[in-house]
Design a protein around this motif. Sequence first.
Motif, PDB file in Angstrom:
ATOM      1  N   VAL A  79     -20.337  -5.076 -12.554  1.00 13.16           N
ATOM      2  CA  VAL A  79     -20.754  -3.677 -12.566  1.00 13.16           C
ATOM      3  C   VAL A  79     -19.546  -2.759 -12.737  1.00 13.16           C
ATOM      4  O   VAL A  79     -19.588  -1.795 -13.490  1.00 13.16           O
ATOM      5  N   GLY A  80     -18.466  -3.079 -12.058  1.00 17.45           N
ATOM      6  CA  GLY A  80     -17.272  -2.248 -12.160  1.00 17.45           C
ATOM      7  C   GLY A  80     -16.711  -2.189 -13.564  1.00 17.45           C
ATOM      8  O   GLY A  80     -16.217  -1.154 -14.000  1.00 17.45           O
ATOM      9  N   ALA A  81     -16.821  -3.295 -14.285  1.00 16.99           N
ATOM     10  CA  ALA A  81     -16.276  -3.357 -15.632  1.00 16.99           C
ATOM     11  C   ALA A  81     -17.137  -2.623 -16.651  1.00 16.99           C
ATOM     12  O   ALA A  81     -16.629  -2.115 -17.637  1.00 16.99           O
ATOM     13  N   ARG A  82     -18.464  -2.531 -16.411  1.00 24.27           N
ATOM     14  CA  ARG A  82     -19.352  -1.970 -17.419  1.00 24.27           C
ATOM     15  C   ARG A  82     -20.218  -0.825 -16.927  1.00 24.27           C
ATOM     16  O   ARG A  82     -20.873  -0.175 -17.723  1.00 24.27           O
ATOM     17  N   GLY A  83     -20.229  -0.612 -15.647  1.00 22.86           N
ATOM     18  CA  GLY A  83     -21.221   0.296 -15.100  1.00 22.86           C
ATOM     19  C   GLY A  83     -20.856   1.760 -15.156  1.00 22.86           C
ATOM     20  O   GLY A  83     -19.691   2.140 -15.086  1.00 22.86           O
ATOM     21  N   PRO A  84     -21.880   2.586 -15.272  1.00 25.01           N
ATOM     22  CA  PRO A  84     -21.674   4.032 -15.152  1.00 25.01           C
ATOM     23  C   PRO A  84     -21.534   4.402 -13.672  1.00 25.01           C
ATOM     24  O   PRO A  84     -21.774   3.569 -12.798  1.00 25.01           O
ATOM     25  N   VAL A  85     -21.148   5.612 -13.398  1.00 30.44           N
ATOM     26  CA  VAL A  85     -21.047   6.063 -12.016  1.00 30.44           C
ATOM     27  C   VAL A  85     -22.463   6.264 -11.482  1.00 30.44           C
ATOM     28  O   VAL A  85     -23.230   7.072 -12.003  1.00 30.44           O
ATOM     29  N   LEU A  86     -22.809   5.503 -10.468  1.00 32.29           N
ATOM     30  CA  LEU A  86     -24.143   5.572  -9.872  1.00 32.29           C
ATOM     31  C   LEU A  86     -24.088   6.260  -8.522  1.00 32.29           C
ATOM     32  O   LEU A  86     -23.180   6.004  -7.734  1.00 32.29           O
ATOM     33  N   PRO A  87     -25.083   7.079  -8.223  1.00 34.25           N
ATOM     34  CA  PRO A  87     -25.192   7.606  -6.863  1.00 34.25           C
ATOM     35  C   PRO A  87     -25.774   6.521  -5.957  1.00 34.25           C
ATOM     36  O   PRO A  87     -26.582   5.695  -6.402  1.00 34.25           O
ATOM     37  N   TYR A  88     -25.340   6.527  -4.706  1.00 26.37           N
ATOM     38  CA  TYR A  88     -25.894   5.563  -3.755  1.00 26.37           C
ATOM     39  C   TYR A  88     -26.124   6.238  -2.413  1.00 26.37           C
ATOM     40  O   TYR A  88     -25.554   7.288  -2.105  1.00 26.37           O
TER      41      TYR A  88
END
Length: 151
Positions: A79-88
């Motif tokens: 996720v860190g390599a490909r993910g967008p900034v997600l709210p959690y």
Amino acid sequence: MKSLLLVYHSQSGASAELARACAAAAGTVTGVQLQVLRAWDAGSRELLAADGLLLVAAENSGALSGTMKDFLDRTFYPVGARGPVLPYALLLSAGNDGRGARRQAETILSGYPMKRALETVICRGEVTASHRQRAAELGEAFATGLDMGIF
């Protein structure tokens, strides 16, 4: 339509009860599609497809439950390599005070491309009606914020 992923781990049943209350309220927000998965069943694919992440976990021995930590460990690099900034948002069921579990979870999540959308909720002791209400409020607030584009 926005997608909200709720991932939970429960060994005693307390976190599952809180997750159900959270999911029931989040599910009332019509502009959000909710997916609820146990931590063992969730992975990078589901996380990368989500617009927001709601974690419901237990405190074990003053730390984040191992199964939730396993989920975060398994998804961290993909996720860190490909993910967008997600709210959690984070909801903890704590037998002690929950601070150790919160600190550990928030430290791990700070390494992800994620941002905390709402304050962490810690429910201490046996699950009560008040805890279920707090869980429901968190679920509804998070889903509503996603729907409105606030997060």
